[in-house]
Design an enzyme around this catalytic site. Sequence first.
Site, PDB file in Angstrom:
ATOM      1  N   MET A  27      36.598  47.074  42.228  1.00 26.92           N
ATOM      2  CA  MET A  27      37.475  47.463  43.336  1.00 26.92           C
ATOM      3  C   MET A  27      38.072  48.846  43.060  1.00 26.92           C
ATOM      4  O   MET A  27      39.075  49.229  43.640  1.00 26.92           O
ATOM      5  CB  MET A  27      38.583  46.420  43.539  1.00 26.92           C
ATOM      6  CG  MET A  27      38.032  45.054  43.931  1.00 26.92           C
ATOM      7  SD  MET A  27      39.154  44.059  44.912  1.00 26.92           S
ATOM      8  CE  MET A  27      40.529  43.921  43.803  1.00 26.92           C
ATOM      9  N   HIS A  34      36.126  48.435  33.069  1.00 26.21           N
ATOM     10  CA  HIS A  34      34.983  48.653  33.969  1.00 26.21           C
ATOM     11  C   HIS A  34      33.909  49.504  33.282  1.00 26.21           C
ATOM     12  O   HIS A  34      32.713  49.239  33.392  1.00 26.21           O
ATOM     13  CB  HIS A  34      35.420  49.410  35.228  1.00 26.21           C
ATOM     14  CG  HIS A  34      36.480  48.732  36.032  1.00 26.21           C
ATOM     15  ND1 HIS A  34      37.770  49.198  36.109  1.00 26.21           N
ATOM     16  CD2 HIS A  34      36.428  47.634  36.820  1.00 26.21           C
ATOM     17  CE1 HIS A  34      38.478  48.428  36.901  1.00 26.21           C
ATOM     18  NE2 HIS A  34      37.691  47.460  37.352  1.00 26.21           N
ATOM     19  N   GLY A 145      33.866  41.014  33.676  1.00 28.49           N
ATOM     20  CA  GLY A 145      34.711  41.025  32.484  1.00 28.49           C
ATOM     21  C   GLY A 145      35.333  39.668  32.196  1.00 28.49           C
ATOM     22  O   GLY A 145      35.634  38.907  33.128  1.00 28.49           O
ATOM     23  N   GLN A 146      35.558  39.393  30.915  1.00 28.92           N
ATOM     24  CA  GLN A 146      36.180  38.112  30.545  1.00 28.92           C
ATOM     25  C   GLN A 146      37.655  38.043  30.953  1.00 28.92           C
ATOM     26  O   GLN A 146      38.235  36.977  31.033  1.00 28.92           O
ATOM     27  CB  GLN A 146      36.077  37.852  29.038  1.00 28.92           C
ATOM     28  CG  GLN A 146      36.542  36.428  28.728  1.00 28.92           C
ATOM     29  CD  GLN A 146      36.648  36.106  27.267  1.00 28.92           C
ATOM     30  OE1 GLN A 146      35.693  36.337  26.541  1.00 28.92           O
ATOM     31  NE2 GLN A 146      37.791  35.578  26.856  1.00 28.92           N
ATOM     32  N   LYS A 147      38.276  39.199  31.201  1.00 31.31           N
ATOM     33  CA  LYS A 147      39.681  39.156  31.600  1.00 31.31           C
ATOM     34  C   LYS A 147      39.859  38.249  32.815  1.00 31.31           C
ATOM     35  O   LYS A 147      40.817  37.494  32.911  1.00 31.31           O
ATOM     36  CB  LYS A 147      40.170  40.564  31.907  1.00 31.31           C
ATOM     37  CG  LYS A 147      41.390  40.527  32.733  1.00 31.31           C
ATOM     38  CD  LYS A 147      42.391  41.550  32.459  1.00 31.31           C
ATOM     39  CE  LYS A 147      43.528  41.370  33.415  1.00 31.31           C
ATOM     40  NZ  LYS A 147      43.096  41.491  34.818  1.00 31.31           N
ATOM     41  N   ASP A 148      38.916  38.327  33.768  1.00 26.55           N
ATOM     42  CA  ASP A 148      38.949  37.437  34.926  1.00 26.55           C
ATOM     43  C   ASP A 148      38.016  36.261  34.637  1.00 26.55           C
ATOM     44  O   ASP A 148      36.947  36.124  35.252  1.00 26.55           O
ATOM     45  CB  ASP A 148      38.515  38.199  36.179  1.00 26.55           C
ATOM     46  CG  ASP A 148      39.503  39.298  36.518  1.00 26.55           C
ATOM     47  OD1 ASP A 148      40.672  38.983  36.760  1.00 26.55           O
ATOM     48  OD2 ASP A 148      39.119  40.483  36.488  1.00 26.55           O
ATOM     49  N   MET A 182      43.639  45.601  29.891  1.00 23.95           N
ATOM     50  CA  MET A 182      43.550  46.661  30.908  1.00 23.95           C
ATOM     51  C   MET A 182      43.324  46.042  32.287  1.00 23.95           C
ATOM     52  O   MET A 182      42.544  45.100  32.437  1.00 23.95           O
ATOM     53  CB  MET A 182      42.419  47.614  30.566  1.00 23.95           C
ATOM     54  CG  MET A 182      42.776  48.478  29.385  1.00 23.95           C
ATOM     55  SD  MET A 182      41.659  49.865  29.229  1.00 23.95           S
ATOM     56  CE  MET A 182      42.214  50.516  27.671  1.00 23.95           C
ATOM     57  N   SER A 183      44.029  46.583  33.262  1.00 24.02           N
ATOM     58  CA  SER A 183      43.917  46.105  34.636  1.00 24.02           C
ATOM     59  C   SER A 183      44.377  47.228  35.550  1.00 24.02           C
ATOM     60  O   SER A 183      45.309  47.972  35.204  1.00 24.02           O
ATOM     61  CB  SER A 183      44.840  44.886  34.824  1.00 24.02           C
ATOM     62  OG  SER A 183      45.076  44.669  36.205  1.00 24.02           O
TER      63      SER A 183
HETATM   64  O1  PAF Z   1      36.900  41.753  39.716  1.00 28.19           O
HETATM   65  C1  PAF Z   1      36.965  42.494  40.724  1.00 28.19           C
HETATM   66  O2  PAF Z   1      37.273  43.670  40.653  1.00 28.19           O
HETATM   67  C2  PAF Z   1      36.678  41.897  42.093  1.00 28.19           C
HETATM   68  O3  PAF Z   1      37.126  40.589  42.183  1.00 28.19           O
HETATM   69  C3  PAF Z   1      35.193  41.995  42.496  1.00 28.19           C
HETATM   70  C4  PAF Z   1      34.324  41.169  41.586  1.00 28.19           C
HETATM   71  C5  PAF Z   1      34.739  43.445  42.457  1.00 28.19           C
HETATM   72  C6  PAF Z   1      34.989  41.468  43.916  1.00 28.19           C
HETATM   73  O4  PAF Z   1      35.735  42.185  44.847  1.00 28.19           O
END
Ligand code: PAF
Length: 284
Positions: A27, A34, A145-148, A182-183
């Site tokens: 996003m 990323h 990523g593993q963060k999510d 990181m976010s």
């Molecule tokens: O993790 C993210 O940034 C978002 O949830 C994703 C996977 C790009 C979907 O919009």
Amino acid sequence: MKVITSLGDFPAARGALTSPVGFVPTMGYLHEGHLSLARMARESCAAVIASIFVNPTQFAPTEDLAAYPRDLDRDLELLEAEGVDLVLAPSDNGALYPPGYDTWVDVAGLTHRLEGASRPTHFRGVATVVAKLFNIVQPQHAYFGQKDAQQALVIRRLIRDLNFPIALHLGPTIREADGLAMSSRNAYLTPEQRGAAPILRRCLDHVERLYAEGERDGDVLRRAMGEILDAEPLALPDYISVADLESLEEIASVTGKALVSLAVRVGKTRLIDNTILPPGSGLF
Ligand code: PAF
């Protein structure tokens, strides 16, 4: 690096790439997390595609869609430096969600707990946009990523259940020097809140220590994190969880692999973090 902002132009640019193609959906407002995924893709794929799209359907009306940080020029510079070949950055939401849009991907079960309990429509939006992006981009490999962690589990189920011929790869959580994961949302924190934010990692470190000392009781581990958070007035827990890695149900005792995760509000910013027990285990 080619940048495509109109979906109509995408197939020709995609068609010019050699397989296997690795895909990093984002996003935007990119950080090292990323970029580490782009690097993983670059190392093992012939071509790398990234997407930048702030997906409106994964935000609830009360959430921060309009305020979500954006810096497309900087993002493109960073992706180019990582050797990304093609970026899909739709210039308006209508390209993915035209008027009357009404088709949704709902991964049941897994999405009702943890993040899904606090944000009931979130994973429907994530699964829908990721399925759409998979159809558009047609990658052989996809990087998350593993963060999510819960998102990664949902995407793994989506890929299996809808027969996407895509190998899913998970990158580690990338942290600031003081442990804060990181976010893009860290940008919202005031200096005082930023000072308090590493408390999430401190909770996880403590649970890992207790586990190493032999503690297996789910309630004891959850309570230990709660006590640390209680001591920080700027941190308001949303959930504190020690859950089974397959079902995401809270567990009484850690016998196999477990997902330890928490969501905490620091000011208006909602932060999440997690670790897997036994420490060092992978999510998958
Ligand atoms: O993790 C993210 O940034 C978002 O949830 C994703 C996977 C790009 C979907 O919009």
